[in-house]
Design a protein around this motif. Structure first.
Motif, short mmCIF file in Angstrom:
data_model
loop_
_atom_site.label_atom_id
_atom_site.label_comp_id
_atom_site.label_asym_id
_atom_site.label_seq_id
_atom_site.Cartn_x
_atom_site.Cartn_y
_atom_site.Cartn_z
N GLU A 78 1.75 8.20 9.41
CA GLU A 78 1.35 8.42 8.02
C GLU A 78 1.06 7.09 7.33
O GLU A 78 0.13 6.99 6.52
N ALA A 79 1.83 6.08 7.67
CA ALA A 79 1.60 4.75 7.10
C ALA A 79 0.21 4.24 7.48
O ALA A 79 -0.49 3.62 6.67
N MET A 94 0.84 -1.20 0.00
CA MET A 94 0.00 0.00 0.00
C MET A 94 0.88 1.25 0.00
O MET A 94 0.58 2.23 -0.70
N ILE A 95 1.94 1.22 0.79
CA ILE A 95 2.85 2.37 0.87
C ILE A 95 3.58 2.55 -0.46
O ILE A 95 3.70 3.67 -0.97
N ALA A 96 4.06 1.46 -1.03
CA ALA A 96 4.77 1.54 -2.31
C ALA A 96 3.87 2.12 -3.39
O ALA A 96 4.32 2.91 -4.23
N LYS A 97 2.60 1.73 -3.36
CA LYS A 97 1.64 2.26 -4.35
C LYS A 97 1.41 3.74 -4.14
O LYS A 97 1.45 4.53 -5.08
N GLU A 98 1.16 4.13 -2.88
CA GLU A 98 0.86 5.53 -2.58
C GLU A 98 2.05 6.44 -2.86
O GLU A 98 1.89 7.55 -3.40
N ALA A 124 11.03 0.74 4.96
CA ALA A 124 11.73 1.79 5.71
C ALA A 124 10.78 2.93 6.03
O ALA A 124 10.80 3.48 7.15
N PHE A 125 9.93 3.30 5.08
CA PHE A 125 8.97 4.38 5.31
C PHE A 125 8.03 4.05 6.46
O PHE A 125 7.74 4.89 7.31
#
Length: 329
Positions: free
Chosen positions: A260-261, A47-51, A252-253
């Motif tokens: 935020e994640a 989800m993070i990689a997409k966003e 890492a994010f």
């Protein structure tokens, strides 16, 4: 006649130009890379990689990234086998099960750990683990990661499912439907991945019977793994490395920006399931999850041995060649 001939020549020439233009356009179509994942907290890295566009950053402008979501591991693995997805996150159970039957799958990283919680429906009469004997339990799929974790824990107490001549009744369903299944009284026990465990606890008053820390393989087994095919690794290792790099950036994010994640996870899960989770639910679920791209090979082998002991696998597995760690060094 000459005017007709001239007009015909012009039309034919224009058609030729149009055809040439069409051919040129098709040659410039972008190559697609399809990433698969599930709408649960164990799959937040995707989800993070997409966003954040991490796959786009790694793979460049000539590659179009397409995201495809799944409700269970068997559907994901079918998509991997048929080439509908190139890589993505899936539970280790489906990856192992398919590997043992000859599927060309490689674990190239981990996604998360933990996140499996066993809860009893309010009014089910279940107060302790021993009370689950003879009750109906639900998991996403037969033999999925959460199923194996739960049945391993129960077998240690001498309690097994009807599938292996025991007393527990097993049914399956999408985790997003667990709340309605509890409210209707159709099931007594939910083997729930987060955030659906937190939803059940907060929305239905369900009682945690086995926590993430106490369920079999709870904090050692990768709850999700990043997989691809051996064919893609052999044919385009550079592409696979970039996929892993994007996944590492997302991990890492998450660890550096958890709040935020969480917001991104809430938004993405709502878009996929049409169910908006509260911040309180996500906060509770987050406590049961760890995010890492490093694979614990020993835990995966132990999990596979348990799957065999529970008759999910026909032969005792050897996962030496299932895991390819060259991309996460």
């Amino acid at each position: 006649m000459k005017r007709f001939t001239a007009l015909l020549s012009i039309l034919l020439f224009a058609g030729l130009l149009a055809a040439c233009g069409s051919a040129s356009g098709s040659s410039e179509e972008k190559e697609q890379v399809v990433i698969g994942y599930f709408p649960n907290i164990n799959h937040v890295p995707s989800m993070i990689a997409k966003e954040k566009g991490y796959y786009e950053e790694q793979l460049g402008d000539n590659i179009e990234i397409v995201y495809k979501t799944f409700s269970g591991g068997s559907d994901f693995m079918t998509a991997l086998k048929t080439g509908e997805v190139d890589a993505g996150l899936v539970g280790p159970g489906p990856a192992m099960n398919n590997y043992t039957t000859g599927t060309d799958v490689k674990i190239i990283g981990a996604g998360s750990t933990g996140g499996t919680v066993i809860l009893a429906r309010e009014g089910s009469g279940i107060e302790t683990v021993e009370d689950i004997d003879g009750k109906t339990f639900i998991t996403p799929h037969v033999g999925c990661t959460h199923d194996v974790q739960f049945e391993t824990s129960m077998k240690e107490l001498g309690i097994t499912s009807e599938r292996i001549n025991g007393t527990m009744v097993h049914t399956t369903g999408k985790p997003a439907t667990y709340q309605s299944m509890f409210e209707s009284g159709k099931v007594d026990v939910a083997v729930a991945p987060e955030p659906w465990a937190a939803v059940l606890a907060q929305e239905t008053g369900a009682k945690v019977i086995i926590s993430t820390d106490d369920v079999a393989f709870g904090n050692t087994l990768p709850a999700s793994v990043l997989v691809s095919s051996g064919e893609l690794i052999e044919n385009d290792p550079e592409l696979v490395q970039k996929i892993v790099n994007a996944h590492k950036d997302a991990t890492a994010f998450i660890n550096e920006n958890p709040e935020e994640a969480k917001e991104i996870a809430i938004k993405d899960i709502k878009e996929i399931t049409d169910q908006e989770l509260s911040k309180e639910v996500i906060d509770q679920a987050w406590e049961n999850i760890g995010f890492t791209y490093k694979v614990d090979a020993e835990a995966i082998q132990a999990f596979g041995d348990s799957s065999y002991a529970l008759d999910f696998l026909k032969e005792k597995p050897d996962f030496t060649n299932l895991i390819d760690t060259q991309f996460i060094q």
